[in-house]
Design an enzyme around this catalytic site. Structure first.
Site, mmCIF file in Angstrom:
data_model
loop_
_atom_site.group_PDB
_atom_site.id
_atom_site.type_symbol
_atom_site.label_atom_id
_atom_site.label_comp_id
_atom_site.label_asym_id
_atom_site.label_seq_id
_atom_site.Cartn_x
_atom_site.Cartn_y
_atom_site.Cartn_z
ATOM 1 C CG ASP A 291 -1.987 -1.060 1.190
ATOM 2 O OD1 ASP A 291 -2.123 -1.730 0.140
ATOM 3 O OD2 ASP A 291 -2.700 -1.218 2.197
ATOM 4 C CE LYS B 25 -10.598 -5.064 -0.955
ATOM 5 N NZ LYS B 25 -10.600 -3.952 0.013
ATOM 6 C CB ALA C 97 -1.606 -9.699 3.005
ATOM 7 C CB THR D 176 -18.989 -4.234 7.806
ATOM 8 O OG1 THR D 176 -18.623 -4.139 6.426
ATOM 9 C CG2 THR D 176 -18.605 -5.615 8.318
ATOM 10 C CG LEU D 177 -24.195 -1.272 8.304
ATOM 11 C CD1 LEU D 177 -25.484 -1.255 9.105
ATOM 12 C CD2 LEU D 177 -24.458 -0.909 6.848
ATOM 13 C CG ASP E 10 -9.207 -6.293 4.476
ATOM 14 O OD1 ASP E 10 -10.161 -6.759 3.824
ATOM 15 O OD2 ASP E 10 -8.402 -5.461 4.025
ATOM 16 N N GLY F 113 -2.463 2.570 8.499
ATOM 17 C CA GLY F 113 -2.009 1.415 7.721
ATOM 18 C C GLY F 113 -2.967 0.251 7.847
HETATM 19 O O1 RIB Z 1 -9.054 -3.530 2.278
HETATM 20 C C1 RIB Z 1 -7.919 -2.701 2.282
HETATM 21 C C2 RIB Z 1 -6.955 -3.156 1.238
HETATM 22 O O2 RIB Z 1 -7.526 -2.984 -0.026
HETATM 23 C C3 RIB Z 1 -5.670 -2.377 1.215
HETATM 24 O O3 RIB Z 1 -4.693 -2.905 2.070
HETATM 25 C C4 RIB Z 1 -5.286 -2.395 -0.254
HETATM 26 O O4 RIB Z 1 -4.147 -3.159 -0.530
HETATM 27 C C5 RIB Z 1 -6.498 -2.943 -0.995
HETATM 28 O O5 RIB Z 1 -6.304 -4.214 -1.400
#
Ligand code: RIB
Length: 304
Positions: free
Chosen positions: A13, A40, A42, A220-221, A252, A287
């Site tokens: 990212d 997503k 990872a 999820t809201l 995530d 992050g």
């Molecule tokens: O859900 C967030 C993720 O979406 C970020 O980490 C980015 O890499 C995208 O895949």
């Protein structure tokens, strides 16, 4: 305890922070350029592992500097990386993110993530009691192959259809638990939804999804919390009031936490409460993957 298997994207990212987002065609001065492990797949694997579940990530990296940095980070997170391949000639997935006022915009360049395929799951030792998790940043045929394998083994499947893209009903039929936000729910059902809608509108849209009544749908809201349909019955989990600094990866975190809880044998209702608390910790940090909380942090606000 079962194992969590996450098949999904691994991205670097690249985050530009600013006081506000630029409008189309506008340039604004930023405040920082930051690099965070993300993707997503990872992110969800890191969340599950930090919350105590044995976790395997299946995915692809490029043979490049971002790939090396991501692999080194993931190796410190307690995740089994035996099914993460470095792919010659492909670039590591990259997400270009602008972050302002705890809100973001994201452009993802899939790179090696687009090469994940059914062969990548060929020797996966998935079994009854395990949890198989995926999202829409790897090709849909690969997700279908992964879920077919999981189903055949008696594992539970969780799909996070993000980012929203059109998918056939056959894929949804392979899903036991669907976790999505209101934008994704609107996209999949063709119902126009916004985050200020009454819960009944989300319930109506979720019920119109082409998946069986025995499944769990979880919407999820954001700060409003979570609305779930469990066996067709609605359940609302109120959002926690916190000061969000960056919401990237919060969804995530929620998915990874649900998977970890189910792998530990907890019922879905408890898993959703726990995941709601986990996500509220994640949004208080910058992050994606590095913001995932530990089990001790979550248990400090949701006692066992
Ligand atoms: O859900 C967030 C993720 O979406 C970020 O980490 C980015 O890499 C995208 O895949």
């Amino acid at each position: 305890m079962g194992r969590v298997f996450v098949a999904g994207s691994i991205n670097m990212d690249v985050v530009a922070t600013a006081e506000r987002h630029p409008r189309i065609g506008e340039t604004v001065a930023g405040t920082a350029l930051l690099y965070f492990p993300g993707g997503k797949g990872a992110n969800q694997a890191v969340a599950a592992a930090k919350l105590g579940a044995p976790t395997t990530l299946i995915g692809r990296l490029g043979n490049d500097a971002f790939g090396d940095r991501l692999k080194a980070f993931l190796a410190t997170q307690g995740i089994d990386l035996g099914f993460v391949q470095a792919t010659a000639g492909a670039q590591t997935g990259t997400a270009v993110i602008t972050s302002a006022n705890a809100d973001n915009t994201i452009v993802v360049i899939p790179g090696a993530n687009a090469l994940v395929n059914a062969a990548d799951f060929a020797s996966l030792g998935i079994a009854e009691g395990d949890i198989a998790v995926s999202q829409f940043e790897i090709p849909l045929p690969a997700i279908a192959a992964f879920f077919e394998r999981a189903r055949a083994a008696g594992a539970t499947t969780i799909l996070n259809p993000a980012p929203a893209i059109a998918c056939g009903a056959e894929l949804l039929e392979l899903v036991d638990i669907l976790i999505l936000n209101e934008t994704e729910l609107g996209f999949l059902t063709g119902v126009e939804l916004c985050d200020t809608d009454e819960p009944a509108r989300f319930v109506g849209a979720a019920r119109s999804l082409p998946i069986g009544r025995g499944k769990v749908v979880c919407v999820t809201l954001g700060k409003r919390g979570v609305l779930a349909l469990i066996g067709g019955e609605p359940r609302i989990i109120a959002g926690r009031t916190v000061k969000a600094v960056d919401t990237t990866g919060a969804g995530d975190c929620f998915v990874g936490a649900v998977a970890a809880q189910l792998a530990g044998g907890n019922p879905i209702g408890n898993a959703l409460d726990y995941a709601n608390a986990a996500a509220s910790i994640c949004v208080q940090r910058m992050g994606a993957a590095p913001s995932m909380p530990t089990a001790a942090e979550v248990e400090a606000i949701v006692p066992r």
